[in-house]
Write a protein that holds these residues in place. Structure first.
Motif, PDB file in Angstrom:
ATOM      1  N   LEU B 204       0.809  -1.460   0.004  1.00  0.00           N
ATOM      2  CA  LEU B 204       0.029  -0.056   0.067  1.00  0.00           C
ATOM      3  C   LEU B 204       1.231   1.437   0.359  1.00  0.00           C
ATOM      4  N   PRO B 205       0.458   2.056  -0.522  1.00  0.00           N
ATOM      5  CA  PRO B 205       1.553   3.507  -0.926  1.00  0.00           C
ATOM      6  C   PRO B 205       1.001   3.853   0.669  1.00  0.00           C
ATOM      7  N   ILE B 206       2.392   4.756   1.078  1.00  0.00           N
ATOM      8  CA  ILE B 206       1.941   5.163   2.788  1.00  0.00           C
ATOM      9  C   ILE B 206       0.979   5.808   2.959  1.00  0.00           C
ATOM     10  N   GLN B 207       1.145   7.228   2.062  1.00  0.00           N
ATOM     11  CA  GLN B 207       0.090   8.230   1.950  1.00  0.00           C
ATOM     12  C   GLN B 207      -1.305   7.481   2.154  1.00  0.00           C
ATOM     13  N   HIS B 208      -1.632   6.514   2.045  1.00  0.00           N
ATOM     14  CA  HIS B 208      -2.423   5.987   1.871  1.00  0.00           C
ATOM     15  C   HIS B 208      -3.285   5.435   3.005  1.00  0.00           C
ATOM     16  N   LEU B 209      -2.059   5.374   3.833  1.00  0.00           N
ATOM     17  CA  LEU B 209      -2.329   4.293   5.498  1.00  0.00           C
ATOM     18  C   LEU B 209      -3.406   4.978   6.373  1.00  0.00           C
ATOM     19  N   GLU B 210      -3.093   6.431   6.113  1.00  0.00           N
ATOM     20  CA  GLU B 210      -3.910   7.100   7.657  1.00  0.00           C
ATOM     21  C   GLU B 210      -5.375   6.952   7.228  1.00  0.00           C
ATOM     22  N   THR B 211      -5.882   7.064   5.703  1.00  0.00           N
ATOM     23  CA  THR B 211      -7.139   7.159   5.392  1.00  0.00           C
ATOM     24  C   THR B 211      -7.731   4.995   5.446  1.00  0.00           C
ATOM     25  N   MET B 212      -7.226   4.842   5.401  1.00  0.00           N
ATOM     26  CA  MET B 212      -7.123   3.513   5.530  1.00  0.00           C
ATOM     27  C   MET B 212      -7.360   2.713   7.076  1.00  0.00           C
ATOM     28  N   ILE B 213      -6.904   3.476   7.662  1.00  0.00           N
ATOM     29  CA  ILE B 213      -7.004   2.937   9.177  1.00  0.00           C
ATOM     30  C   ILE B 213      -8.274   3.983  10.152  1.00  0.00           C
ATOM     31  N   GLU B 214      -8.393   4.908   9.045  1.00  0.00           N
ATOM     32  CA  GLU B 214      -9.632   6.259   9.166  1.00  0.00           C
ATOM     33  C   GLU B 214     -11.024   5.261   8.643  1.00  0.00           C
ATOM     34  N   THR B 215     -10.821   4.906   7.451  1.00  0.00           N
ATOM     35  CA  THR B 215     -11.576   4.438   7.242  1.00  0.00           C
ATOM     36  C   THR B 215     -12.764   2.802   8.188  1.00  0.00           C
ATOM     37  N   ALA B 216     -11.142   2.134   8.155  1.00  0.00           N
ATOM     38  CA  ALA B 216     -11.694   0.679   9.154  1.00  0.00           C
ATOM     39  C   ALA B 216     -11.744   0.777  10.266  1.00  0.00           C
TER      40      ALA B 216
END
Lengths: 224, 244
Positions: B204-216
């Motif tokens: 996963l590109p690192i810039q999307h990690l926070e979005t993923m965690i927030e969505t989850a």
């Protein structure tokens, strides 16, 4: 129970100040959080949450029905529907003949003559050890091995604590032991267990003054 | 090879959901009378059952801890759970790994210090696998532990999230999970939103990690609200059945 507050695990019950934490709660950031899902009980300053279904937690003086699992060093290990196996020490068992004496090596070797693996016994909780294990005793004639009956298991929280756990259903002539741990024992009553009134009526005699006493009681009830 | 489109131009996924919609969640508690606690959960087509035995005397004395209880977990998949019938051996490495992960999570969540020398056994079985298996397993275990009356720090809930066509998609099903994007399983404690478990496959590109965690995390909170109501309804039904 309809007016009591219901909480699920993790819900905040109230602020911590001025309250004592009871079972089923823990303090987090100055607030009381429930650790189980159940109804909140408040007794003065003590706040606790009790789950509807939980294993039996022993209290001294409880009557329990247990099954022998294994024999150990001067003790029996029993299953009593609790977190750990209950322990029945050889010194806590009622010796035949009502003799009070020190247990000798012969007693230890004859343990199997008392209770063997798989036996059901009724006993009373004598002590709770520091890790929560229950220690039992059968030092009265009313406790001991249970034979020729019917065993039933229900959730422990359904059995309320009362003065008497040994009951007789006289119309059905059944003896009943309601163990606090949710284990129940039923057996056929022996004739001598009939109540006094039933016995006299069975013999065809009317007790003197019995009718008068009932009428008195009835009038007393109505006047209230 | 044509590229599979996971999200349509209208923003709908394969099963018609939007990116931040979870599947239909339903649960049942108290399935088995012989277990101390049991629960089943259905998230979309994924069906999982969990049962708890304990706290009870440790089966192996050598494993018993003097000051707290220890937790064991067994995670299995039924042979009829997937599209093709597959008999899995008990020693399957992936299943053992998930069992160990579940054991670790719940050993830290359960108030084990209240039950010295005892054992709490969790048994989880996947009856139907359609993605988000481990997340649903965590939810089922939480419900089963609540049914057993075992105290825990918080109501741990889990959700899976994927990253497809540049969008974080919540509660991935099987097809989305084996797609080209990463799949993350996240479990949080709803009150504090602290992460209890996080696992991700693929890159996963690192810039999307926070979005993923927030969505989850959002998905976990949504599931928590549903499960909380289910637990409450079950308790009141039980109380009513007991006649109080």
């Amino acid at each position: 129970g309809g007016e009591q507050q219901y909480v699920t695990t993790g819900e905040i019950i109230g602020s911590e100040t001025g309250f004592l934490r009871g079972h089923g709660t823990h303090a987090k950031d100055g607030k009381l959080q429930a650790t189980v899902s159940g109804f909140v009980q408040r007794v003065n300053k003590l706040v606790s949450v009790h789950a509807l279904n939980a294993r039996y937690t022993g209290e001294i003086g409880d009557v329990v029905v247990c099954r022998v699992l294994e024999l150990g060093d001067k003790r029996w290990k029993l299953d009593c529907n609790s977190r750990q196996n209950a322990v029945l020490l050889l010194s806590s068992v009622h010796l035949p003949g009502g003799v009070q004496r020190r247990r000798t090596l012969e007693d230890q070797l004859r343990m199997r003559q008392f209770y063997v693996e798989g036996d059901l016994i009724s006993a009373e909780v004598q002590n709770i050890m520091s890790d929560g294990a229950i220690s039992l005793h059968t030092r009265s004639l009313r406790y001991g091995k249970l034979l020729n009956g019917f065993f039933l298991s229900v959730p422990a929280s359904l059995i309320k604590r009362c003065k008497q756990h040994f009951h007789t259903l006289s119309s059905l002539s059944i003896d009943l032991i309601l163990g606090n741990n949710g284990y129940i024992w039923l057996q056929k009553s022996a004739k001598k267990h009939l109540g006094k009134l039933e016995r006299i009526q069975a013999e065809g005699k009317r007790p003197l003054g019995a009718v008068a006493v009932e009428e008195e009681k009835g009038e007393g009830g109505e006047s209230k | 090879m044509s590229k599979r489109e996971y999200i349509s131009p209208q923003g709908l996924r394969i099963d018609g959901r939007r990116a931040s919609e979870i599947r239909r969640v339903s649960s049942k508690l108290g399935l088995f009378s012989h277990a101390d606690g049991s629960a089943s959960i259905e998230q979309g087509n994924t069906k999982i059952i969990a049962s708890v035995y304990g706290p009870r005397e440790a089966k192996r004395r050598s494993e018993a801890l003097h000051d707290r209880a220890f937790v064991t977990c067994e995670y299995t998949t039924a042979p009829f759970a997937t599209n093709e019938r597959k008999q899995r051996r008990k020693a399957d490495r992936r299943l053992k790994e998930i069992s160990l992960e579940l054991k670790n999570i719940f050993e830290s969540i359960i108030s084990t210090h209240l039950y010295p020398r005892s054992q709490i056994s969790l048994f989880v079985q996947v009856l139907q696998s359609d993605g988000g298996d481990v997340a649903a397993a965590i939810n089922a275990c939480s419900l089963a532990l609540i049914d057993a009356g075992i105290p825990m720090q918080d109501f741990l809930t889990a959700c899976s999230v994927g990253f497809l066509d540049g969008v974080a998609v919540l509660d991935t099903n099987y097809t989305e999970g084996i797609g080209s994007g990463p799949e993350m399983t996240l479990a949080v404690l709803p009150k504090t939103k602290a992460i209890g478990y996080i696992k991700m496959s693929n890159k996963l590109p690192i810039q999307h990690l926070e979005t993923m965690i927030e969505t989850a995390t959002e998905g976990c909170i949504q599931i928590y609200e549903i499960l909380k109501e289910n637990v409450k309804a079950h308790s009141f039904a039980l109380l009513h059945a007991r006649g109080t």
